[in-house]
Motif scaffolding. Structure first.
Motif, PDB file in Angstrom:
ATOM      1  N   LYS A  42     111.768 -17.898  19.688  1.00 20.78           N
ATOM      2  CA  LYS A  42     110.917 -16.796  19.901  1.00 20.78           C
ATOM      3  C   LYS A  42     110.218 -16.598  21.140  1.00 20.78           C
ATOM      4  O   LYS A  42     109.709 -17.721  21.989  1.00 20.78           O
ATOM      5  CB  LYS A  42     109.807 -16.917  18.832  1.00 20.78           C
ATOM      6  N   PRO A  43     110.469 -15.378  21.638  1.00 16.42           N
ATOM      7  CA  PRO A  43     109.831 -15.121  23.195  1.00 16.42           C
ATOM      8  C   PRO A  43     108.409 -15.538  23.094  1.00 16.42           C
ATOM      9  O   PRO A  43     107.747 -15.207  22.135  1.00 16.42           O
ATOM     10  CB  PRO A  43     110.257 -14.025  23.487  1.00 16.42           C
ATOM     11  N   GLU A 323     112.022   0.706  15.115  1.00 20.27           N
ATOM     12  CA  GLU A 323     111.358   1.729  15.719  1.00 20.27           C
ATOM     13  C   GLU A 323     109.934   1.545  16.467  1.00 20.27           C
ATOM     14  O   GLU A 323     109.808   2.320  17.712  1.00 20.27           O
ATOM     15  CB  GLU A 323     111.190   2.856  14.487  1.00 20.27           C
ATOM     16  N   ASP A 324     109.469   0.731  16.219  1.00 20.69           N
ATOM     17  CA  ASP A 324     108.109   0.467  16.558  1.00 20.69           C
ATOM     18  C   ASP A 324     108.101  -0.829  17.624  1.00 20.69           C
ATOM     19  O   ASP A 324     106.996  -1.364  17.963  1.00 20.69           O
ATOM     20  CB  ASP A 324     106.840  -0.106  15.509  1.00 20.69           C
ATOM     21  N   GLY A 325     109.067  -1.288  18.235  1.00 21.94           N
ATOM     22  CA  GLY A 325     109.208  -2.193  19.204  1.00 21.94           C
ATOM     23  C   GLY A 325     109.522  -3.405  18.964  1.00 21.94           C
ATOM     24  O   GLY A 325     109.152  -4.354  19.682  1.00 21.94           O
ATOM     25  N   LYS A 326     109.628  -3.851  17.603  1.00 25.12           N
ATOM     26  CA  LYS A 326     109.936  -5.420  17.312  1.00 25.12           C
ATOM     27  C   LYS A 326     111.391  -5.850  17.402  1.00 25.12           C
ATOM     28  O   LYS A 326     112.264  -5.085  17.103  1.00 25.12           O
ATOM     29  CB  LYS A 326     109.386  -5.562  15.889  1.00 25.12           C
ATOM     30  N   GLU A 338     112.748 -15.407  10.753  1.00 25.26           N
ATOM     31  CA  GLU A 338     112.565 -16.578  11.509  1.00 25.26           C
ATOM     32  C   GLU A 338     111.295 -16.212  12.701  1.00 25.26           C
ATOM     33  O   GLU A 338     110.393 -17.090  12.549  1.00 25.26           O
ATOM     34  CB  GLU A 338     113.595 -17.286  12.493  1.00 25.26           C
ATOM     35  N   TRP A 339     111.356 -15.229  13.037  1.00 23.91           N
ATOM     36  CA  TRP A 339     110.015 -14.719  13.821  1.00 23.91           C
ATOM     37  C   TRP A 339     110.410 -13.272  14.250  1.00 23.91           C
ATOM     38  O   TRP A 339     111.348 -12.645  13.919  1.00 23.91           O
ATOM     39  CB  TRP A 339     110.194 -15.411  15.201  1.00 23.91           C
ATOM     40  N   GLU A 340     109.426 -12.665  14.635  1.00 26.17           N
ATOM     41  CA  GLU A 340     109.463 -11.256  15.130  1.00 26.17           C
ATOM     42  C   GLU A 340     108.728 -11.315  16.493  1.00 26.17           C
ATOM     43  O   GLU A 340     107.625 -12.121  16.532  1.00 26.17           O
ATOM     44  CB  GLU A 340     108.919 -10.336  14.492  1.00 26.17           C
ATOM     45  N   PHE A 341     109.062 -10.549  17.311  1.00 25.71           N
ATOM     46  CA  PHE A 341     108.143 -10.472  18.622  1.00 25.71           C
ATOM     47  C   PHE A 341     108.056  -8.960  18.958  1.00 25.71           C
ATOM     48  O   PHE A 341     108.898  -8.074  19.106  1.00 25.71           O
ATOM     49  CB  PHE A 341     108.831 -10.983  19.809  1.00 25.71           C
ATOM     50  N   MET A 377     114.025  -4.767  29.471  1.00 25.88           N
ATOM     51  CA  MET A 377     113.075  -5.901  29.418  1.00 25.88           C
ATOM     52  C   MET A 377     113.845  -7.105  29.509  1.00 25.88           C
ATOM     53  O   MET A 377     114.789  -7.156  28.609  1.00 25.88           O
ATOM     54  CB  MET A 377     111.974  -5.478  28.116  1.00 25.88           C
ATOM     55  N   ALA A 378     113.201  -7.938  29.858  1.00 27.65           N
ATOM     56  CA  ALA A 378     113.931  -9.514  29.710  1.00 27.65           C
ATOM     57  C   ALA A 378     112.661 -10.363  28.960  1.00 27.65           C
ATOM     58  O   ALA A 378     111.406 -10.136  29.426  1.00 27.65           O
ATOM     59  CB  ALA A 378     114.215 -10.103  31.152  1.00 27.65           C
ATOM     60  N   LEU A 379     113.232 -10.975  27.842  1.00 28.12           N
ATOM     61  CA  LEU A 379     112.302 -11.745  27.142  1.00 28.12           C
ATOM     62  C   LEU A 379     112.705 -13.263  27.281  1.00 28.12           C
ATOM     63  O   LEU A 379     113.757 -13.604  27.440  1.00 28.12           O
ATOM     64  CB  LEU A 379     112.469 -11.508  25.749  1.00 28.12           C
ATOM     65  N   LYS A 380     111.415 -14.077  27.253  1.00 29.56           N
ATOM     66  CA  LYS A 380     111.607 -15.331  27.361  1.00 29.56           C
ATOM     67  C   LYS A 380     110.424 -16.296  26.771  1.00 29.56           C
ATOM     68  O   LYS A 380     109.346 -15.754  27.017  1.00 29.56           O
ATOM     69  CB  LYS A 380     111.725 -15.884  28.854  1.00 29.56           C
TER      70      LYS A 380
END
Length: 380
Positions: A42-43, A323-326, A338-341, A377-380
């Protein structure tokens, strides 16, 4: 001519989803713990975000950079660009105006090929952005490093016809062409597999990529098949009601897998690291996992909002964007979340590289992606 170009435009964007999936989910695992390079935790945050003027492709990667097509329409004119972005910092290394909406770039050595929906091919040095060449190629291009194979409308006599055309990747010289109607194609182990539909019946073909010689073909009747998927020595042919598995060496059918409850596979993915399962979304924003061996549905997960990205399959999880960016991760074993970000915008694609997530999103869900301010975007 406009009618044929419109057909190629719709075909290219309709098939881009599955072509992107095939390209990016087959990376090999390389980590010693339970999290591999095909998965991400999960970021904790968005490491960087770069804004571009519309988006027409998903990113492709070299070791240090990503390449993506941007574009917008201004007074009816296309303003397409190719951008090189540093994947660690998000800084734009260079950009080049092409003047046409483009398809996903192809990286061959130190060169990057970019094809427009109008058939023009632009060749750049991928380090400097220097334009090397320009020639007419075609839409929906694929490459094995030696050949580039694309779909192109050609004038034959008094009328246009649609062809699969193969070019030498170094010189741009045409090597062979094959007349088709409305093909969906993939390239694997120097063999081109494609399904075609002429308005009455479908057909499945395998051609040698270098020579264009046919290895085998068979009729698919009135079933319209999507883009073929090759994985673990099996050719999968998805349709709205079933998936046919075929031996890619000789074209002999292995079995027919009925899609449970008439669920339509919008985004069929056959995972690289776990044989025997495939995953897809239906029209109700539900994601399904189905056992190839017996057609049994293993699990389903329904998202309360709108799923807007293709599925990305890791070794442990299934990922999708909304659609809402998750960005949402589901367990491949049982479909539990497991997760959402939360990110920004409407997500168009998710790519996992070296344990990191790269997300392409648009500002508004109501506009087309090429007319829409977009984010990488880059996630971490």
């Amino acid at each position: 001519m406009m009618k044929n170009n419109s057909k190629v435009f719709l075909y290219a964007f309709r098939q881009m989803t599955i072509s992107i999936l095939i390209t990016f989910v087959l990376a090999l695992a390389a980590c010693s713990n339970s999290l591999t390079n095909n998965d991400m935790k999960k970021p904790e945050n968005i490491v960087w975000m770069t804004t571009i003027d519309g988006v027409s492709t998903s990113p492709v990667f070299t070791q240090d950079n990503l390449y993506i097509g941007s574009g917008e329409f201004d007074a009816g004119n296309s303003m397409g660009k190719l951008l090189s972005i540093n994947s660690s910092s998000g800084q734009i290394n260079w950009s080049s105006s092409i003047g046409e909406v483009i398809e996903t770039p192809i990286i061959i050595g130190e060169k990057v090929y970019v094809n427009s929906i109008n058939g023009g091919s632009h060749l750049f040095n991928n380090m400097t952005g220097e334009k090397v060449n320009h020639f007419i190629l075609g839409a929906k291009a694929l490459s094995n490093g030696e050949m580039i194979i694309a779909i192109r409308d050609l004038l034959e006599g008094d009328s246009f016809g649609t062809y699969i055309v193969a070019f030498d990747a170094r010189s741009g010289e045409e090597k062979w062409k094959q007349p088709v109607s409305n093909p969906s194609m993939t390239l694997s182990d120097n063999v081109l597999f494609f399904s075609d539909f002429n308005g009455q019946e479908s057909s499945i073909h395998a051609l040698e990529a270098i020579s264009g010689d046919e290895k085998w073909s068979f009729s698919g009747g009135n079933t319209i098949y999507g883009t073929p998927v090759v994985e673990k020595g099996i050719l999968l042919l998805p349709s709205s009601e079933l998936v046919v598995t075929v031996d890619p060496k000789d074209g002999k059918e292995i079995k027919r897998i009925t899609i449970p409850n008439n669920m339509t596979p919008q985004s069929l993915v056959y995972p690289a690291s776990k044989e025997g399962f495939f995953y897809f979304t239906d029209d109700l924003n539900t994601i399904h996992a189905v056992d190839v061996n017996n057609s049994n549905k293993l699990w389903s997960y329904t998202f309360t909002g709108s799923v807007t990205s293709p599925l990305s399959i890791g070794d442990e999880n299934v990922y999708f964007g909304t659609e809402d960016g998750k960005v949402v991760a589901l367990s491949r074993n049982d479909g539990k979340q497991e997760w959402e970000f939360q990110t920004k915008g409407t997500i168009q694609s998710i790519t996992i590289k070296d344990g990191r997530g790269f997300v392409v999103a648009t500002k508004s869900a109501s506009q087309s992606s090429i007319d829409n301010e977009s984010y990488v975007m880059a996630l971490k």
